[in-house]
Design a protein around this motif. Structure first.
Motif, PDB file in Angstrom:
ATOM      1  N   UNK A  14     -18.343  52.586 -92.250  1.00 28.17           N
ATOM      2  CA  UNK A  14     -18.283  52.669 -93.544  1.00 28.17           C
ATOM      3  C   UNK A  14     -17.075  52.333 -94.260  1.00 28.17           C
ATOM      4  N   UNK A  15     -16.484  53.462 -93.785  1.00 23.61           N
ATOM      5  CA  UNK A  15     -14.778  53.551 -94.748  1.00 23.61           C
ATOM      6  C   UNK A  15     -13.878  51.482 -94.550  1.00 23.61           C
ATOM      7  N   UNK A  16     -13.782  51.502 -93.831  1.00 21.63           N
ATOM      8  CA  UNK A  16     -13.549  50.098 -93.631  1.00 21.63           C
ATOM      9  C   UNK A  16     -14.422  48.693 -94.577  1.00 21.63           C
ATOM     10  N   UNK A  17     -15.470  49.426 -94.064  1.00 23.14           N
ATOM     11  CA  UNK A  17     -16.495  48.334 -95.508  1.00 23.14           C
ATOM     12  C   UNK A  17     -15.650  48.321 -96.903  1.00 23.14           C
ATOM     13  N   UNK A  18     -16.061  49.390 -97.432  1.00 24.36           N
ATOM     14  CA  UNK A  18     -14.986  50.021 -98.386  1.00 24.36           C
ATOM     15  C   UNK A  18     -14.385  49.582 -99.118  1.00 24.36           C
ATOM     16  N   UNK A  19     -13.078  49.311 -97.542  1.00 30.48           N
ATOM     17  CA  UNK A  19     -11.801  48.889 -98.375  1.00 30.48           C
ATOM     18  C   UNK A  19     -12.100  47.039 -98.490  1.00 30.48           C
ATOM     19  N   UNK A  20     -12.622  46.537 -97.342  1.00 31.23           N
ATOM     20  CA  UNK A  20     -13.321  45.703 -97.619  1.00 31.23           C
ATOM     21  C   UNK A  20     -13.772  45.523 -99.410  1.00 31.23           C
ATOM     22  N   UNK A  21     -14.386  45.623 -99.496  1.00 31.05           N
ATOM     23  CA  UNK A  21     -15.205  45.542-100.492  1.00 31.05           C
ATOM     24  C   UNK A  21     -14.079  45.464-101.651  1.00 31.05           C
ATOM     25  N   UNK A  22     -13.238  46.624-102.100  1.00 32.04           N
ATOM     26  CA  UNK A  22     -12.266  46.502-102.906  1.00 32.04           C
ATOM     27  C   UNK A  22     -11.301  45.120-102.877  1.00 32.04           C
ATOM     28  N   UNK A  23     -11.361  44.883-101.430  1.00 29.21           N
ATOM     29  CA  UNK A  23     -10.345  43.275-101.645  1.00 29.21           C
ATOM     30  C   UNK A  23     -10.847  42.801-102.236  1.00 29.21           C
ATOM     31  N   UNK A  24     -12.355  42.271-101.731  1.00 29.75           N
ATOM     32  CA  UNK A  24     -12.986  41.319-102.264  1.00 29.75           C
ATOM     33  C   UNK A  24     -13.069  41.602-103.568  1.00 29.75           C
ATOM     34  N   UNK A  25     -13.358  42.838-104.104  1.00 29.70           N
ATOM     35  CA  UNK A  25     -13.742  42.638-105.759  1.00 29.70           C
ATOM     36  C   UNK A  25     -12.524  42.290-106.724  1.00 29.70           C
ATOM     37  N   UNK A  26     -10.864  42.665-106.179  1.00 28.09           N
ATOM     38  CA  UNK A  26      -9.726  42.224-106.501  1.00 28.09           C
ATOM     39  C   UNK A  26      -9.320  41.035-106.695  1.00 28.09           C
ATOM     40  N   UNK A  27     -10.236  40.212-105.376  1.00 30.24           N
ATOM     41  CA  UNK A  27      -9.738  38.563-105.267  1.00 30.24           C
ATOM     42  C   UNK A  27     -10.980  38.094-106.747  1.00 30.24           C
ATOM     43  N   UNK A  28     -11.812  38.548-106.352  1.00 35.78           N
ATOM     44  CA  UNK A  28     -13.141  37.968-107.730  1.00 35.78           C
ATOM     45  C   UNK A  28     -12.214  38.402-108.567  1.00 35.78           C
ATOM     46  N   UNK A  29     -11.544  39.151-109.122  1.00 41.70           N
ATOM     47  CA  UNK A  29     -10.769  39.556-110.813  1.00 41.70           C
ATOM     48  C   UNK A  29      -9.682  38.567-110.836  1.00 41.70           C
ATOM     49  N   UNK A  30      -9.668  37.749-109.923  1.00 42.32           N
ATOM     50  CA  UNK A  30      -8.510  37.238-109.756  1.00 42.32           C
ATOM     51  C   UNK A  30      -7.290  37.625-110.156  1.00 42.32           C
TER      52      UNK A  30
END
Length: 292
Positions: A79-95
Motif C-alpha cells: 500500500x505504501x509503495x502504491x502511495x509513492x507511485x501515486x505521488x510520482x504520477x500526480x507530480x507528472x500530471x502537474x507537469x
C-alpha cells in the motif's frame, strides 16, 4: 524558500498528502524524499535548504506517517509503495516532472528501492540511507518485547527501549550529536506513543531487498556505527545494484540524517546534481561492482 503546494491523495480509503516546493528553473530532476517510520513531510529542513536552489523538492506524509490516516492491520508495504507511485504520477500530471530523483531513509529506503525495481523508468537517481537490510532474531525479539511493554502501559520504559534500540549507545564509539539525537527520538516517540506497532511492522515485514537493480544510478549511505542495520550488510546490499556507490559516514549511527544532517544534505546535492567532486569531503565514496 519557494511557496509550497500541498496535495491530498487517497489510497484504499486512507487520506494522505505530499508537499511540493517548486523550482521554475531546475538544474536536475525533482527530488522526492521519504523517511522512516513516523517521519513526516516537515522533517527535512537541511535537505530543503540545500536542494531547493537546484530542484523541485517533494516531501510526503505517507499513510501512517505525519498527519496522514493511520494504517490498518491488513495493510502492508504494498500500500505504501502504491502511495509513492501515486505521488510520482500526480507530480507528472502537474507537469512538474516525468522522472524523479528519490531519497529514502530507513524504512523509506526499502520502500523506494522496491518502487524503483517496479518502475525504474520513473527514477532518475536513487539515494538510500540506513537501509533495513538485515535484522537478527535477537533484534526482532527485542522489538517484540518493546511492543509488549507498550501494550502493558509502561510508556516511559517503552520509549527508553525504542530509543536505545535505534541509536548506538556504546560510549567507546564517537557519535556526533548523540545526545541531541537521543532527545529528539525520545521526544518523537513520546508524542507518537502508539508508533511501536508501526516500528515492529517495519522490522517484522522485512522487505526482501533482493533481485538487484539496473539502469538507475544509486548511492547507498549509512552511519559507520549503525547498530540497527549493519554497515557490512548495507554494503553487501549496495553491491547487488549496477552502477552503485557506497558511503559510510563517520561519527554517526542509524540516525545519520539527524546527527550529520549537513553532510547528508551535501551528499544528496552532489549526487543528484552530478557534482561528484562535492559528494563527501570527509571520505571518498566507493564504487561497487554489481554481483553476478
Amino acid at each position: 524558500m519557494p511557496e509550497e503546494v500541498l496535495r491530498r491523495l487517497n489510497i484504499d480509503g486512507l487520506s494522505y498528502s505530499y508537499r511540493l516546493l517548486p523550482n521554475s528553473r531546475p538544474s536536475t530532476e525533482a527530488v522526492l524524499i521519504v523517511g522512516g517510520v513516523r517521519q513526516g513531510m516537515y522533517g527535512w529542513p537541511q535537505m530543503e535548504h540545500r536542494l531547493c536552489p537546484e530542484a523541485t523538492v517533494i516531501t510526503a506524509d505517507l499513510p501512517g506517517m505525519g498527519a496522514s490516516d493511520t494504517l490498518r492491520d491488513e495493510h502492508d508495504s504494498s500500500l505504501l509503495c502504491g502511495a509513492i507511485d501515486q505521488i510520482i504520477d500526480d507530480v507528472a500530471a502537474l507537469g512538474a516532472a516525468d522522472r524523479v530523483n528519490v531519497f529514502g531513509y530507513s524504512y523509506g529506503a526499502a520502500l523506494l528501492f522496491t518502487c524503483a525495481q517496479r518502475r525504474p523508468e520513473r527514477v532518475a537517481r536513487l539515494m538510500l540511507g540506513g537501509v533495513p537490510t538485515d535484522f537478527s532474531d535477537a533484534q526482532l525479539a527485542y522489538w517484540q518485547d518493546a511492543a509488549d511493554v507498550l501494550r502493558a502501559g509502561r510508556h516511559e520504559e517503552f520509549v527508553t527501549m525504542a530509543t536505545e534500540g535505534m541509536l548506538c549507545m556504546d560510549p567507546r564509539r564517537h557519535v556526533h550529536r548523540r545526545d541531541l539525537a537521543y532527545r529528539y527520538v525520545r521526544r518523537t516517540l513520546l508524542s507518537n506513543i502508539n508508533s511501536a506497532s508501526e516500528i515492529y511492522r517495519a522490522l517484522e515485514e522485512r522487505l526482501p531487498l533482493a533481485g538487484g537493480l539496473t539502469g538507475v544510478p544509486t548511492l547507498v549511505f549509512c552511519g559507520e556505527h549503525d547498530t540497527l542495520t549493519s554497515t557490512a550488510s548495507q554494503r553487501r546490499f549496495a553491491s547487488t545494484i549496477a552502477d552503485s556507490t557506497f558511503v559510510s559516514v563517520p561519527d554517526a549511527d542509524h540516525w545519520v540524517v539527524l546527527e550529520r544532517a549537513d553532510v547528508v544534505a551535501d551528499l544528496a546535492h552532489g549526487f543528484f546534481t552530478s557534482h561528484q567532486e562535492n559528494v563527501l569531503p570527509l571520505a571518498p565514496p566507493v564504487p561497487l561492482p554489481a554481483q553476478r
